[in-house]
Design a protein around this motif. Structure first.
Motif, PDB file in Angstrom:
ATOM      1  N   HIS A  48       0.830  -1.213   0.000  1.00  0.00           N
ATOM      2  CA  HIS A  48       0.000   0.000   0.000  1.00  0.00           C
ATOM      3  C   HIS A  48       0.862   1.260   0.000  1.00  0.00           C
ATOM      4  O   HIS A  48       1.890   1.322   0.647  1.00  0.00           O
ATOM      5  N   CYS A  49       0.426   2.243  -0.751  1.00  0.00           N
ATOM      6  CA  CYS A  49       1.077   3.560  -0.803  1.00  0.00           C
ATOM      7  C   CYS A  49       2.587   3.455  -1.016  1.00  0.00           C
ATOM      8  O   CYS A  49       3.367   4.153  -0.374  1.00  0.00           O
ATOM      9  N   ALA A  50       2.984   2.589  -1.926  1.00  0.00           N
ATOM     10  CA  ALA A  50       4.402   2.391  -2.242  1.00  0.00           C
ATOM     11  C   ALA A  50       4.814   3.432  -3.278  1.00  0.00           C
ATOM     12  O   ALA A  50       5.174   3.119  -4.408  1.00  0.00           O
ATOM     13  N   CYS A  51       4.723   4.685  -2.876  1.00  0.00           N
ATOM     14  CA  CYS A  51       4.997   5.793  -3.783  1.00  0.00           C
ATOM     15  C   CYS A  51       5.477   6.994  -2.974  1.00  0.00           C
ATOM     16  O   CYS A  51       5.347   7.022  -1.750  1.00  0.00           O
ATOM     17  N   GLN A  52       6.013   7.959  -3.654  1.00  0.00           N
ATOM     18  CA  GLN A  52       6.460   9.173  -2.983  1.00  0.00           C
ATOM     19  C   GLN A  52       5.264   9.817  -2.278  1.00  0.00           C
ATOM     20  O   GLN A  52       4.196   9.973  -2.866  1.00  0.00           O
ATOM     21  N   GLY A  53       5.429  10.137  -1.008  1.00  0.00           N
ATOM     22  CA  GLY A  53       4.350  10.734  -0.227  1.00  0.00           C
ATOM     23  C   GLY A  53       3.368   9.723   0.330  1.00  0.00           C
ATOM     24  O   GLY A  53       2.389  10.086   0.979  1.00  0.00           O
ATOM     25  N   GLY A  54       3.616   8.450   0.115  1.00  0.00           N
ATOM     26  CA  GLY A  54       2.686   7.419   0.560  1.00  0.00           C
ATOM     27  C   GLY A  54       2.544   7.307   2.068  1.00  0.00           C
ATOM     28  O   GLY A  54       1.466   6.987   2.572  1.00  0.00           O
ATOM     29  N   LEU A  55       3.608   7.583   2.806  1.00  0.00           N
ATOM     30  CA  LEU A  55       3.555   7.471   4.267  1.00  0.00           C
ATOM     31  C   LEU A  55       2.611   8.508   4.872  1.00  0.00           C
ATOM     32  O   LEU A  55       1.775   8.183   5.716  1.00  0.00           O
ATOM     33  N   VAL A  56       2.718   9.739   4.420  1.00  0.00           N
ATOM     34  CA  VAL A  56       1.829  10.768   4.956  1.00  0.00           C
ATOM     35  C   VAL A  56       0.400  10.528   4.479  1.00  0.00           C
ATOM     36  O   VAL A  56      -0.560  10.739   5.219  1.00  0.00           O
ATOM     37  N   MET A  57       0.248  10.043   3.249  1.00  0.00           N
ATOM     38  CA  MET A  57      -1.082   9.717   2.739  1.00  0.00           C
ATOM     39  C   MET A  57      -1.728   8.639   3.618  1.00  0.00           C
ATOM     40  O   MET A  57      -2.889   8.771   4.027  1.00  0.00           O
ATOM     41  N   HIS A  58      -0.992   7.577   3.898  1.00  0.00           N
ATOM     42  CA  HIS A  58      -1.493   6.483   4.733  1.00  0.00           C
ATOM     43  C   HIS A  58      -1.861   6.993   6.126  1.00  0.00           C
ATOM     44  O   HIS A  58      -2.927   6.659   6.652  1.00  0.00           O
ATOM     45  N   SER A  59      -1.024   7.805   6.713  1.00  0.00           N
ATOM     46  CA  SER A  59      -1.277   8.317   8.059  1.00  0.00           C
ATOM     47  C   SER A  59      -2.567   9.128   8.117  1.00  0.00           C
ATOM     48  O   SER A  59      -3.371   8.969   9.042  1.00  0.00           O
ATOM     49  N   VAL A  60      -2.778   9.978   7.129  1.00  0.00           N
ATOM     50  CA  VAL A  60      -3.997  10.787   7.079  1.00  0.00           C
ATOM     51  C   VAL A  60      -5.214   9.892   6.852  1.00  0.00           C
ATOM     52  O   VAL A  60      -6.260  10.060   7.496  1.00  0.00           O
ATOM     53  N   LYS A  61      -5.099   8.924   5.963  1.00  0.00           N
ATOM     54  CA  LYS A  61      -6.227   8.027   5.690  1.00  0.00           C
ATOM     55  C   LYS A  61      -6.578   7.180   6.914  1.00  0.00           C
ATOM     56  O   LYS A  61      -7.760   6.943   7.194  1.00  0.00           O
ATOM     57  N   VAL A  62      -5.587   6.727   7.654  1.00  0.00           N
ATOM     58  CA  VAL A  62      -5.863   5.979   8.877  1.00  0.00           C
ATOM     59  C   VAL A  62      -6.616   6.875   9.860  1.00  0.00           C
ATOM     60  O   VAL A  62      -7.595   6.448  10.488  1.00  0.00           O
ATOM     61  N   TYR A  63      -6.194   8.122   9.979  1.00  0.00           N
ATOM     62  CA  TYR A  63      -6.908   9.059  10.855  1.00  0.00           C
ATOM     63  C   TYR A  63      -8.359   9.217  10.409  1.00  0.00           C
ATOM     64  O   TYR A  63      -9.287   9.162  11.225  1.00  0.00           O
ATOM     65  N   GLN A  64      -8.571   9.403   9.117  1.00  0.00           N
ATOM     66  CA  GLN A  64      -9.930   9.606   8.606  1.00  0.00           C
ATOM     67  C   GLN A  64     -10.821   8.394   8.877  1.00  0.00           C
ATOM     68  O   GLN A  64     -11.953   8.546   9.330  1.00  0.00           O
TER      69      GLN A  64
END
Length: 191
Positions: A42-58
């Motif tokens: 999942h989110c194996a792309c540039q910016g994927g870590l912050v994307m994942h973190s925000v999505k988990v929060y949501q």
């Protein structure tokens, strides 16, 4: 959506604990906002870590927040920081891949792991957070066990943690749903 801006907005609006600004400054000094969340899943792309973190929060906030029982700050801390261990964890490498159209081998970039501080997954996120800001017990347990039985553990400890700390269950469920349902196949991130 710009996930880095959304992360910072949630962080500054919801987290007011002593040391939180120093923690955010440290996060900004790392590759947290440009790193992937994984090397090939999942989110194996540039910016994927912050994307994942925000999505988990949501997911966690929208599906599992119980008004009058849960704490907004704890939810933000756990969701946004559960994978803090992945900051400065990946590096961009190259490998040879055969171009199917031309038959020519080409160098292509990919993410590899370069763990400079092998301390475990959840426990490393707890450790890094606590260098700047104290966690409450239920937050530390939730972050430590957010992988559930997928990390190194004995099943009895995870079960006890989930039984005693509902926040740990909520974070684990949000992480699973975000990873396997919301982010499946994610390869590009808005900046």
């Amino acid at each position: 959506m710009n996930y880095a801006d959304e992360f910072e907005r949630i962080f500054t609006e919801k987290i007011n604990r002593t040391g939180s600004q120093k923690l955010l400054d440290w996060i900004k000094s790392t590759d947290f906002f440009t790193a992937p969340a994984s090397t090939k899943y999942h989110c194996a792309c540039q910016g994927g870590l912050v994307m994942h973190s925000v999505k988990v929060y949501q997911v966690m906030r929208n599906k599992h927040f119980d008004e009058g029982v849960d704490d907004e700050e704890s939810f933000a801390i756990c969701a946004l920081l559960h994978d803090l261990c992945k900051a400065s964890f990946y590096k961009i490498s190259t490998r040879n891949v055969k171009n199917e159209e031309t038959g020519v081998w080409e160098k292509r970039p990919f993410y590899s792991i370069e763990d400079q501080f092998p301390f475990g997954h959840g426990e490393k996120s707890v450790f890094l957070t606590e260098r700047f800001m104290r966690l409450k017990t239920h937050e530390a347990v939730a972050i430590r066990w957010h992988m559930g039985g997928f990390g190194e553990s004995d099943g009895f400890t995870v079960s006890k943690a989930f039984d005693k700390y509902p926040l740990a269950v909520k974070l684990h469920l949000a992480d699973l749903e975000s990873t396997y349902l919301c982010e499946k196949g994610t390869s590009e991130v808005d900046h």
